[in-house]
Design an enzyme around this catalytic site. Structure first.
Site, PDB file in Angstrom:
ATOM      1  N   ASP A  63       1.757  -1.302   4.937  1.00  0.00           N
ATOM      2  CA  ASP A  63       1.282   0.016   5.330  1.00  0.00           C
ATOM      3  C   ASP A  63      -0.127   0.202   5.433  1.00  0.00           C
ATOM      4  O   ASP A  63      -0.412   1.067   4.321  1.00  0.00           O
ATOM      5  CB  ASP A  63       2.168   0.802   5.046  1.00  0.00           C
ATOM      6  CG  ASP A  63       2.135   2.270   5.977  1.00  0.00           C
ATOM      7  OD1 ASP A  63       1.763   2.273   7.028  1.00  0.00           O
ATOM      8  OD2 ASP A  63       2.509   3.237   5.279  1.00  0.00           O
TER       9      ASP A  63
ATOM     10  N   GLU B 202      -0.315   0.170  -5.629  1.00  0.00           N
ATOM     11  CA  GLU B 202      -1.223   1.105  -5.058  1.00  0.00           C
ATOM     12  C   GLU B 202      -2.445   0.906  -5.866  1.00  0.00           C
ATOM     13  O   GLU B 202      -2.586   0.964  -6.997  1.00  0.00           O
ATOM     14  CB  GLU B 202      -0.711   2.410  -5.221  1.00  0.00           C
ATOM     15  CG  GLU B 202      -1.622   3.826  -4.842  1.00  0.00           C
ATOM     16  CD  GLU B 202      -2.050   3.630  -3.506  1.00  0.00           C
ATOM     17  OE1 GLU B 202      -1.672   3.517  -2.458  1.00  0.00           O
ATOM     18  OE2 GLU B 202      -3.649   3.982  -3.613  1.00  0.00           O
TER      19      GLU B 202
ATOM     20  N   CYS C  15       0.858  -0.975   0.016  1.00  0.00           N
ATOM     21  CA  CYS C  15       0.127   0.109  -0.167  1.00  0.00           C
ATOM     22  C   CYS C  15       0.557   1.014   0.231  1.00  0.00           C
ATOM     23  O   CYS C  15       1.222   1.923   1.011  1.00  0.00           O
ATOM     24  CB  CYS C  15      -0.821  -0.005   1.236  1.00  0.00           C
ATOM     25  SG  CYS C  15      -2.049  -1.332   1.348  1.00  0.00           S
ATOM     26  N   ALA C  16       1.355   1.640  -1.230  1.00  0.00           N
ATOM     27  CA  ALA C  16       2.727   2.373  -1.098  1.00  0.00           C
ATOM     28  C   ALA C  16       2.565   3.772  -1.472  1.00  0.00           C
ATOM     29  O   ALA C  16       3.359   4.678  -0.893  1.00  0.00           O
ATOM     30  CB  ALA C  16       3.262   2.165  -2.255  1.00  0.00           C
ATOM     31  N   ALA C  17       1.232   4.448  -2.035  1.00  0.00           N
ATOM     32  CA  ALA C  17       1.266   5.970  -2.076  1.00  0.00           C
ATOM     33  C   ALA C  17       1.149   6.669  -0.893  1.00  0.00           C
ATOM     34  O   ALA C  17       0.497   6.100   0.122  1.00  0.00           O
ATOM     35  CB  ALA C  17       0.217   6.236  -3.099  1.00  0.00           C
ATOM     36  N   PRO C  18       1.581   7.791  -0.842  1.00  0.00           N
ATOM     37  CA  PRO C  18       2.397   8.730  -1.767  1.00  0.00           C
ATOM     38  C   PRO C  18       3.819   8.201  -1.788  1.00  0.00           C
ATOM     39  O   PRO C  18       4.667   8.773  -2.981  1.00  0.00           O
ATOM     40  CB  PRO C  18       2.198   9.917  -1.134  1.00  0.00           C
ATOM     41  CG  PRO C  18       2.250   9.910   0.194  1.00  0.00           C
ATOM     42  CD  PRO C  18       1.504   8.628   0.431  1.00  0.00           C
ATOM     43  N   GLY C  19       4.164   7.319  -0.969  1.00  0.00           N
ATOM     44  CA  GLY C  19       5.546   6.649  -1.338  1.00  0.00           C
ATOM     45  C   GLY C  19       6.820   6.911  -0.435  1.00  0.00           C
ATOM     46  O   GLY C  19       7.911   6.564  -0.826  1.00  0.00           O
ATOM     47  N   GLY C  20       6.288   7.585   0.917  1.00  0.00           N
ATOM     48  CA  GLY C  20       7.491   8.020   1.689  1.00  0.00           C
ATOM     49  C   GLY C  20       8.279   6.821   1.902  1.00  0.00           C
ATOM     50  O   GLY C  20       9.568   6.633   2.111  1.00  0.00           O
TER      51      GLY C  20
ATOM     52  N   CYS D 133      -1.234   4.064  10.572  1.00  0.00           N
ATOM     53  CA  CYS D 133      -1.017   5.509  11.159  1.00  0.00           C
ATOM     54  C   CYS D 133      -2.466   5.647  11.998  1.00  0.00           C
ATOM     55  O   CYS D 133      -2.901   6.654  11.960  1.00  0.00           O
ATOM     56  CB  CYS D 133      -0.724   6.590  10.102  1.00  0.00           C
ATOM     57  SG  CYS D 133      -1.308   6.165   8.620  1.00  0.00           S
TER      58      CYS D 133
HETATM   59  C1  SAM Z   1      -1.495   4.620   4.803  1.00  0.00           C
HETATM   60  S1  SAM Z   1      -1.454   4.777   3.107  1.00  0.00           S
HETATM   61  C2  SAM Z   1       0.232   4.304   2.751  1.00  0.00           C
HETATM   62  C3  SAM Z   1       1.233   5.329   3.058  1.00  0.00           C
HETATM   63  C4  SAM Z   1       2.618   5.122   2.249  1.00  0.00           C
HETATM   64  N1  SAM Z   1       3.054   3.647   2.623  1.00  0.00           N
HETATM   65  C5  SAM Z   1       3.789   6.103   2.551  1.00  0.00           C
HETATM   66  O1  SAM Z   1       4.406   5.764   3.631  1.00  0.00           O
HETATM   67  O2  SAM Z   1       3.976   7.019   2.076  1.00  0.00           O
HETATM   68  C6  SAM Z   1      -2.354   3.312   2.577  1.00  0.00           C
HETATM   69  C7  SAM Z   1      -2.528   3.427   1.130  1.00  0.00           C
HETATM   70  O3  SAM Z   1      -3.072   2.046   0.530  1.00  0.00           O
HETATM   71  C8  SAM Z   1      -3.974   2.344  -0.553  1.00  0.00           C
HETATM   72  N2  SAM Z   1      -4.722   1.136  -0.550  1.00  0.00           N
HETATM   73  C9  SAM Z   1      -5.991   1.076   0.187  1.00  0.00           C
HETATM   74  N3  SAM Z   1      -6.568   0.033  -0.245  1.00  0.00           N
HETATM   75  C10 SAM Z   1      -5.465  -0.669  -1.014  1.00  0.00           C
HETATM   76  C11 SAM Z   1      -5.540  -2.034  -1.683  1.00  0.00           C
HETATM   77  N4  SAM Z   1      -6.571  -2.701  -1.487  1.00  0.00           N
HETATM   78  N5  SAM Z   1      -4.579  -2.328  -2.493  1.00  0.00           N
HETATM   79  C12 SAM Z   1      -3.371  -1.466  -2.464  1.00  0.00           C
HETATM   80  N6  SAM Z   1      -3.458  -0.274  -1.987  1.00  0.00           N
HETATM   81  C13 SAM Z   1      -4.501   0.105  -1.268  1.00  0.00           C
HETATM   82  C14 SAM Z   1      -4.255   3.744  -0.198  1.00  0.00           C
HETATM   83  O4  SAM Z   1      -4.969   4.507  -1.192  1.00  0.00           O
HETATM   84  C15 SAM Z   1      -3.258   4.474   0.178  1.00  0.00           C
HETATM   85  O5  SAM Z   1      -2.571   5.205  -0.578  1.00  0.00           O
END
Ligand code: SAM
Length: 377
Positions: free
Chosen positions: A278, A233, A210-215, A331
């Site tokens: 994440d 993502e 679950c990578a965006a925005p990618g930190g 988070c």
């Molecule tokens: C907590 S954020 C991730 C923050 C990221 N790891 C960082 O450090 O920048 C969770 C992310 O998971 C994505 N997401 C939610 N459900 C998902 C799924 N089923 N498959 C992949 N990504 C998913 C969301 O859109 C969101 O961008």
């Protein structure tokens, strides 16, 4: 002429009250991007949502007319400035708010705000930090702390501004916040140390599920430069942001995949040595940056997310190699979404165990038993 940015804040408050907090979507950081005075308007925004309990209580003590959502929104906007924007004189806070009011409400808004401004000094003495969080949240945390002052320190810190640092991507160390550049990634310390927990591992392949925005993808990429990283993502817009960030911060070993992790079937059934999960969560741990989130989430949401997160962890367990690692993070500070999800998973999957990495340079107060767990203070 009314101020269009205050007008924007008013529409936002109206949509907050009209959807009764439910479908109000919180602000992106760039909500006031087109203003020369972004910081100023953001400060009003933060003052409103960090102090909404106090502001609403004061309003109920000064008028019975809060059923009208427009009037309520105008009064919240005006009162938040009277109490928390020290650099604006009270008369300007009132005038700017009255300008935004429809003719039918002008007199009423003017009189109520004037009355509040007159009593300001006495009213601020009645401020309590606890009234600025939903009752269920305060109750939950008061059960967890051994005394009241600990609870107040916790809540007071949740109401502060976030502290960012700049991660030096060459040395992978945090430095005081400097201007954004491709060698320095702006991040809060608590997030930075999550990918750093894998420092001693040598994975042959990594999936950031679950990578965006990618930190965390960016840190993983610089920490394991010779490892192939798949960054997934689900959301296509967020996936574009992830791609841009990976390019900007030279995360060269990262392949971006815009897919739903829960349906992901890797080619040739290839598994991953390390999976960073994440997971999506209530975001209740991001209150410093998103003060509104406390008013949007409920106790039920925490439960709902916890069962969703368990699905993500089950899926990750099918995609990790034997002897590999899953790094699960959220988070949110709620045990239901973090520690309980992990413990429940371990209970029903005896072939997995909890691994606690050595602390190294990660401050020991960031750990709670076997878990990496940071509180706002
Ligand atoms: C907590 S954020 C991730 C923050 C990221 N790891 C960082 O450090 O920048 C969770 C992310 O998971 C994505 N997401 C939610 N459900 C998902 C799924 N089923 N498959 C992949 N990504 C998913 C969301 O859109 C969101 O961008």
């Amino acid at each position: 002429m009314h101020d269009k940015f205050r007008g924007r804040l008013l529409s936002l408050l109206l949509s907050f009250y009209n959807s009764q907090h439910k479908s109000f979507s919180y602000l992106g950081e760039d909500f006031f991007e087109d203003s020369e005075y972004q910081r100023f308007y953001r400060k009003i925004y933060f003052s409103i949502f960090r102090n909404l309990g106090f502001i609403e209580r004061v309003l109920t003590e000064h008028t019975k007319n809060l059923k009208d959502k427009k009037a309520k929104s105008l009064l919240v906007l005006g009162a938040s400035q009277i109490f928390f924007m020290d650099d604006i004189p009270d008369y300007a806070c009132i005038n700017e708010t009255v300008k935004l009011a429809p003719v039918r409400l002008k007199k009423f808004i003017n009189a109520t705000l004037r009355n509040i401004a007159r009593n300001k000094e006495a009213l601020i003495l009645t401020y309590s930090i606890r009234e600025n969080f939903p009752a269920w949240f305060v109750q939950k945390w008061s059960d967890l702390f051994s005394n009241d002052s600990e609870l107040d320190v916790f809540l007071t810190n949740l109401n502060k501004s976030p502290e960012f640092c700049s991660i030096n991507l060459d040395s992978l160390t945090p430095e005081p916040y400097t201007k954004n550049s491709s060698r320095y990634y702006p991040m809060d310390l608590a997030s930075f140390y999550i990918p750093m927990l894998t420092e001693d591992t040598r994975p042959a392949s990594i999936l950031d599920a679950c990578a965006a925005p990618g930190g965390k993808t960016i840190i993983l990429s610089h920490l394991h430069p010779d490892t192939k990283i798949t960054a997934m993502e689900k959301d296509s817009e967020r996936s574009d942001i992830l791609r841009r960030n990976a390019q900007k911060y030279e995360a060269k070993n990262v392949t971006i995949v815009n897919e739903d992790f829960l349906n992901f079937e890797p080619k040739n059934q290839k598994k991953f040595d390390l999976i960073l999960l994440d997971a999506p969560c209530t975001g209740l741990g991001t209150m410093k940056r998103h003060p509104e989130i406390r008013w949007l989430r409920t106790k039920k949401d925490v439960k709902k997310m916890a069962s969703y997160q368990s699905k993500f962890l089950e899926k990750a367990s099918q995609l990790v190699t034997q002897g590999g690692c899953i790094l699960y993070s959220v988070c949110s500070l709620e045990a239901e979404e973090g520690i309980d999800v992990i413990n429940n998973f371990i209970d029903s999957n005896p072939n997995f165990k909890i691994l606690t990495p050595d602390f190294h340079h990660i401050p020991s107060e960031f750990f709670c038993g076997k878990f990496y767990y940071t509180l706002p203070h």
